[in-house]
Design a protein around this motif. Structure first.
Motif, short mmCIF file in Angstrom:
data_model
loop_
_atom_site.label_atom_id
_atom_site.label_comp_id
_atom_site.label_asym_id
_atom_site.label_seq_id
_atom_site.Cartn_x
_atom_site.Cartn_y
_atom_site.Cartn_z
N PHE A 155 0.51 -1.94 18.37
CA PHE A 155 -0.42 -2.01 17.25
C PHE A 155 -1.47 -3.07 17.52
CE2 PHE A 155 3.42 -0.11 15.68
CZ PHE A 155 2.97 0.90 14.86
N THR A 156 -2.63 -2.89 16.88
CA THR A 156 -3.76 -3.80 17.07
C THR A 156 -3.98 -4.64 15.81
OG1 THR A 156 -5.35 -2.22 16.17
CG2 THR A 156 -4.89 -2.08 18.55
N ASP A 157 -4.91 -5.58 15.92
CA ASP A 157 -5.30 -6.38 14.75
C ASP A 157 -5.78 -5.48 13.62
OD1 ASP A 157 -4.76 -8.90 15.92
OD2 ASP A 157 -6.75 -8.95 16.86
N GLU A 158 -6.55 -4.46 13.96
CA GLU A 158 -7.05 -3.52 12.95
C GLU A 158 -5.89 -2.81 12.25
OE1 GLU A 158 -9.72 0.52 12.62
OE2 GLU A 158 -10.27 -0.95 14.16
N ASP A 159 -4.87 -2.42 13.00
CA ASP A 159 -3.70 -1.79 12.40
C ASP A 159 -3.02 -2.74 11.41
OD1 ASP A 159 -3.96 0.60 13.94
OD2 ASP A 159 -2.87 -0.34 15.60
N VAL A 160 -2.91 -4.01 11.79
CA VAL A 160 -2.30 -5.00 10.90
C VAL A 160 -3.13 -5.15 9.63
CG1 VAL A 160 -1.68 -7.44 10.64
CG2 VAL A 160 -1.09 -6.21 12.75
N GLU A 161 -4.46 -5.11 9.76
CA GLU A 161 -5.32 -5.18 8.57
C GLU A 161 -5.08 -3.99 7.65
OE1 GLU A 161 -9.42 -5.60 9.73
OE2 GLU A 161 -9.00 -7.39 10.91
N VAL A 162 -4.95 -2.80 8.22
CA VAL A 162 -4.68 -1.60 7.42
C VAL A 162 -3.31 -1.71 6.75
CG1 VAL A 162 -4.32 0.90 7.48
CG2 VAL A 162 -6.21 -0.13 8.76
N LEU A 163 -2.31 -2.16 7.49
CA LEU A 163 -0.97 -2.33 6.91
C LEU A 163 -0.99 -3.34 5.77
CD1 LEU A 163 1.10 -2.39 10.23
CD2 LEU A 163 1.15 -0.59 8.48
N THR A 164 -1.73 -4.41 5.93
CA THR A 164 -1.87 -5.42 4.87
C THR A 164 -2.56 -4.81 3.66
OG1 THR A 164 -1.96 -7.19 6.52
CG2 THR A 164 -2.80 -7.70 4.32
N PHE A 165 -3.59 -4.01 3.89
CA PHE A 165 -4.30 -3.33 2.80
C PHE A 165 -3.34 -2.41 2.04
CE2 PHE A 165 -6.68 0.24 1.08
CZ PHE A 165 -7.62 -0.41 0.30
N ILE A 166 -2.52 -1.68 2.76
CA ILE A 166 -1.56 -0.78 2.13
C ILE A 166 -0.60 -1.58 1.26
CG2 ILE A 166 0.35 0.83 2.54
CD1 ILE A 166 -1.17 1.62 5.18
N GLY A 194 -2.37 -2.63 -1.85
CA GLY A 194 -2.52 -1.49 -2.76
C GLY A 194 -1.23 -1.15 -3.46
N ARG A 195 -0.11 -1.20 -2.73
CA ARG A 195 1.19 -0.92 -3.33
C ARG A 195 1.53 -1.99 -4.37
NH1 ARG A 195 3.14 3.21 -4.10
NH2 ARG A 195 5.30 2.72 -3.69
N SER A 196 1.14 -3.25 -4.10
CA SER A 196 1.43 -4.32 -5.06
C SER A 196 0.66 -4.12 -6.36
CB SER A 196 1.11 -5.70 -4.46
OG SER A 196 -0.28 -5.92 -4.40
N LEU A 197 -0.43 -3.35 -6.32
CA LEU A 197 -1.17 -3.01 -7.53
C LEU A 197 -0.62 -1.74 -8.19
CD1 LEU A 197 -4.81 -3.68 -6.30
CD2 LEU A 197 -3.45 -5.08 -7.88
N GLY A 198 0.40 -1.16 -7.57
CA GLY A 198 1.03 0.02 -8.13
C GLY A 198 0.37 1.33 -7.73
N LEU A 199 -0.52 1.29 -6.75
CA LEU A 199 -1.15 2.53 -6.32
C LEU A 199 -0.18 3.35 -5.48
CD1 LEU A 199 -4.70 1.26 -5.30
CD2 LEU A 199 -4.05 2.47 -7.38
N SER A 200 -0.25 4.65 -5.61
CA SER A 200 0.59 5.55 -4.82
C SER A 200 0.07 5.58 -3.38
CB SER A 200 0.56 6.96 -5.41
OG SER A 200 -0.73 7.53 -5.21
N LEU A 201 0.92 6.03 -2.47
CA LEU A 201 0.48 6.16 -1.09
C LEU A 201 -0.65 7.17 -0.96
CD1 LEU A 201 3.78 5.96 0.99
CD2 LEU A 201 2.04 4.19 0.63
N ASP A 202 -0.60 8.23 -1.79
CA ASP A 202 -1.70 9.21 -1.76
C ASP A 202 -3.02 8.57 -2.16
OD1 ASP A 202 -0.02 11.25 -0.90
OD2 ASP A 202 0.30 12.05 -2.92
N ALA A 203 -2.99 7.74 -3.20
CA ALA A 203 -4.22 7.06 -3.65
C ALA A 203 -4.72 6.11 -2.57
CB ALA A 203 -3.97 6.33 -4.96
N ILE A 204 -3.79 5.37 -1.96
CA ILE A 204 -4.18 4.44 -0.90
C ILE A 204 -4.75 5.21 0.29
CG2 ILE A 204 -3.31 2.75 0.76
CD1 ILE A 204 -1.27 1.94 -1.47
N ALA A 205 -4.14 6.33 0.63
CA ALA A 205 -4.66 7.16 1.73
C ALA A 205 -6.07 7.62 1.42
CB ALA A 205 -3.74 8.35 1.96
#
Length: 131
Positions: free
Chosen positions: A42-53, A56-67
């Motif tokens: 994985f790259t730094d960009e992947d880690v940024e996306v994982l952190t974003f996910i 988003g989950r901590s705000l209660g967003l579904s994985l579909d909404a995050i996608a």
């Protein structure tokens, strides 16, 4: 650019390796590159996306909404849609709060029911629906 194993990427983003695999299988994270021996890289960009996910989950967003937001961000600015998704989440939370207040009131009423001898199981539970 740094590279990470799945465990390192997961730790850096504050998620589990299992979550990384799930996010990758659902297309939220681009498929990881592989080493010659088959390990994911994985790259730094992947880690940024994982952190974003995770955020988003901590705000209660579904994985579909995050996608959806991730897809929009790859093609432009997703902020307007994100605000809409968050507003929907606020409506859901408000409904849950109302439901929990109603449930609390029912439980408080049930606590006042006396334990009569005529109950077949428990007068408190049996009478809770009528309290």
């Amino acid at each position: 650019m740094d590279t990470y194993t799945i465990g390192e990427a997961a730790a850096a983003a504050g998620v589990t390796a299992r979550a990384v695999r799930l996010y990758e299988s659902k297309g939220l994270v681009e498929p990881a590159g592989r080493t010659g021996s088959g390990y994911r890289v994985f790259t730094d960009e992947d880690v940024e996306v994982l952190t974003f996910i995770r955020q988003g989950r901590s705000l209660g967003l579904s994985l579909d909404a995050i996608a959806e937001v991730i897809d929009l961000s790859r093609n432009g600015a997703p902020c307007e849609r994100t605000r809409s998704l968050l507003e929907q989440r606020v409506v859901e939370i408000d409904a849950t709060i109302r439901d929990l207040r109603d449930l609390r009131a029912s439980i408080v009423r049930a606590q006042t029911i006396s334990c009569g001898d005529g109950a077949t199981r428990c007068a408190v539970i049996e009478g809770a629906g009528t309290a």
